[in-house]
Design an enzyme around this catalytic site. Structure first.
Site, short mmCIF file in Angstrom:
data_model
loop_
_atom_site.label_atom_id
_atom_site.label_comp_id
_atom_site.label_asym_id
_atom_site.label_seq_id
_atom_site.Cartn_x
_atom_site.Cartn_y
_atom_site.Cartn_z
N LYS A 62 -11.90 -20.12 -9.78
CA LYS A 62 -10.71 -20.82 -11.34
C LYS A 62 -10.68 -19.13 -11.82
O LYS A 62 -9.15 -19.90 -12.13
CB LYS A 62 -11.75 -21.60 -11.62
CG LYS A 62 -11.83 -22.79 -10.88
CD LYS A 62 -12.05 -24.58 -11.88
CE LYS A 62 -11.96 -25.72 -11.12
NZ LYS A 62 -11.63 -26.52 -11.99
N LYS B 126 -9.95 -26.35 0.28
CA LYS B 126 -10.77 -28.16 -0.24
C LYS B 126 -9.43 -28.54 -1.22
O LYS B 126 -8.36 -28.23 -1.84
CB LYS B 126 -11.87 -28.38 -1.37
CG LYS B 126 -11.03 -27.90 -2.69
CD LYS B 126 -12.52 -28.73 -3.28
CE LYS B 126 -12.42 -28.09 -5.22
NZ LYS B 126 -12.03 -29.76 -6.07
N LYS C 148 -6.91 -31.97 -6.68
CA LYS C 148 -5.80 -32.70 -7.81
C LYS C 148 -4.93 -32.35 -8.15
O LYS C 148 -4.17 -32.02 -9.13
CB LYS C 148 -6.61 -33.91 -8.85
CG LYS C 148 -7.90 -33.74 -9.52
CD LYS C 148 -7.99 -34.58 -10.25
CE LYS C 148 -9.94 -34.54 -10.48
NZ LYS C 148 -10.08 -33.38 -11.69
#
Ligand code: ATP
Ligand code: LTN
Length: 338
Positions: A119, A201, A204
């Site tokens: 992130k 992966k 969302k």
């Protein structure tokens, strides 16, 4: 929360961030297990809005998405009478315990977390301290309820290992205080991949809408997304190394239909991806339909959802408060002298 004989049933806890509408990755990796476990365990499920602000959020959108995520949890079939379903920021004790746990977590341990590294690379302009201490807040979410099991996707395993280490460290330094939680990672859907880059992966918050299928996508959207899913040039439906795209579609199909990989290979023997992709799409449409129907009904009654969230927060705060008082006493904080 105890049953009639006063025996404590094993407790399950998990949260999901209201960063967008959940994908079929979130569903097959985590939410489906929540629904399956909710009958036999004492369950606490929540919307992790505190975690969501580790990445910049639009306030109005966050408010809306929190409400929608709450409705979606109910639409999974979770019963707010039997389980606790709540919004994380409604229970301030999470933040209180997170601060204390920060002081029992080493800088080096938090710096090793792969989600933090991923992130920070993705949001290089906003590598905030909250993003760094994200796992201690998650540990607080879990330990505050004395959870036995935590159903999550494979990407959260490292955070759970850290949670266990923190719990064991605190218990050893004082006296048994926290239940040491076990991860519950379902095998099949533990890591659903992006439809556009099956080495990554499904997420969302992926900027490419074709990469993920949301739980509220229309049947036509779902058909279109699977049609454009990245595969390979072999044109054979089989599970094998190097066939990431097909392996991912087989995993999704297997989770939605209950068929094994061998059964799927037999079913599509002699057929190409032109037959396989639409079959995967239909299995997803069928799996999501009852959830979408319930969701559409629930979101019509805003007042009811708000009332349920308030009740959930009250029940959660009661359980959380007991742990926090115990922890505060153990670390040496003075109590208010009333
Ligand atoms: P974001 O993109 O905002 O980071 P996310 O899609 O990773 O979100 P989370 O709210 O972080 O979703 O995770 C909710 C749950 O879904 C967690 O238990 C997580 O392990 C699981 N999960 C997330 N992505 C996947 C995936 N691709 N496959 C299986 N499970 C997943
Ligand atoms: N970090 C989790 C969301 C989350 C969570 C939790 C999961 C926040 N608190 C407690 C399990 C238990 C994620 O899925 N990214």
């Amino acid at each position: 929360m105890d049953n009639e004989n006063n025996e404590r049933r094993e407790r399950v806890l998990s949260l999901i961030q209201p960063t967008s509408v959940p994908t079929i990755g979130n569903y097959l990796g985590a939410l489906k297990n929540w629904a399956d476990m909710s009958e036999s365990y004492d369950c606490i499920f929540g919307v992790a809005d505190l975690h969501a602000i580790t990445v910049r959020q639009d306030p109005a959108k966050l408010r809306k998405q929190t409400f929608e995520m709450y409705a979606l949890l109910l639409a999974l079939g979770l019963d707010p009478e039997k389980n606790i379903i709540f919004v994380q920021s409604h229970v301030p004790a999470h933040s209180q315990l997170a601060w204390i746990l920060n002081c029992y977590t080493q800088f080096g341990e938090a710096a090793r977390m792969t989600q933090f590294k991923d992130k920070s690379a993705k949001h290089a302009d906003n590598v905030n301290v909250g993003l760094f201490s994200y796992p201690t807040l998650m540990a607080a979410d879990i330990l505050i309820y004395q959870a036995d099991y935590v159903p999550v996707g494979a990407d959260q395993k490292q955070h759970l290992e850290l949670t266990r280490d923190i719990a064991e460290r605190f218990n050893a330094a004082y006296s048994p205080t926290f239940t040491v939680p076990k991860p519950y990672i379902g095998k099949a859907g533990a890591s659903i991949k992006s439809l556009q880059d099956p080495t990554k992966k499904m997420s969302k918050s992926d900027a490419n809408p074709k990469a993920s299928v949301s739980m509220l996508d229309t049947p036509d959207d779902i058909r279109r997304k699977f049609k454009s899913a990245v595969t390979d040039s072999e044109a054979v439906v089989r599970y094998a190394e190097g066939k990431d795209g097909i392996n991912n579609l087989m995993t999704i199909y297997s989770c939605c239909t209950g068929k094994s990989f061998e059964e799927i290979e037999r079913e599509f023997d002699g057929k190409g991806y032109g037959d396989f992709k639409p079959a995967v799409a239909e299995s997803v449409i069928e799996t999501l339909k009852p959830i979408q129907d319930r969701y559409n009904e629930l979101t019509r009654d805003k007042a009811l959802l708000e009332k349920l969230a308030a009740e959930g927060a009250q029940k959660a705060a009661y359980v959380a408060g007991k742990t926090v008082s115990k922890v505060m006493r153990k670390v040496g904080f003075r109590q208010v002298n009333k």
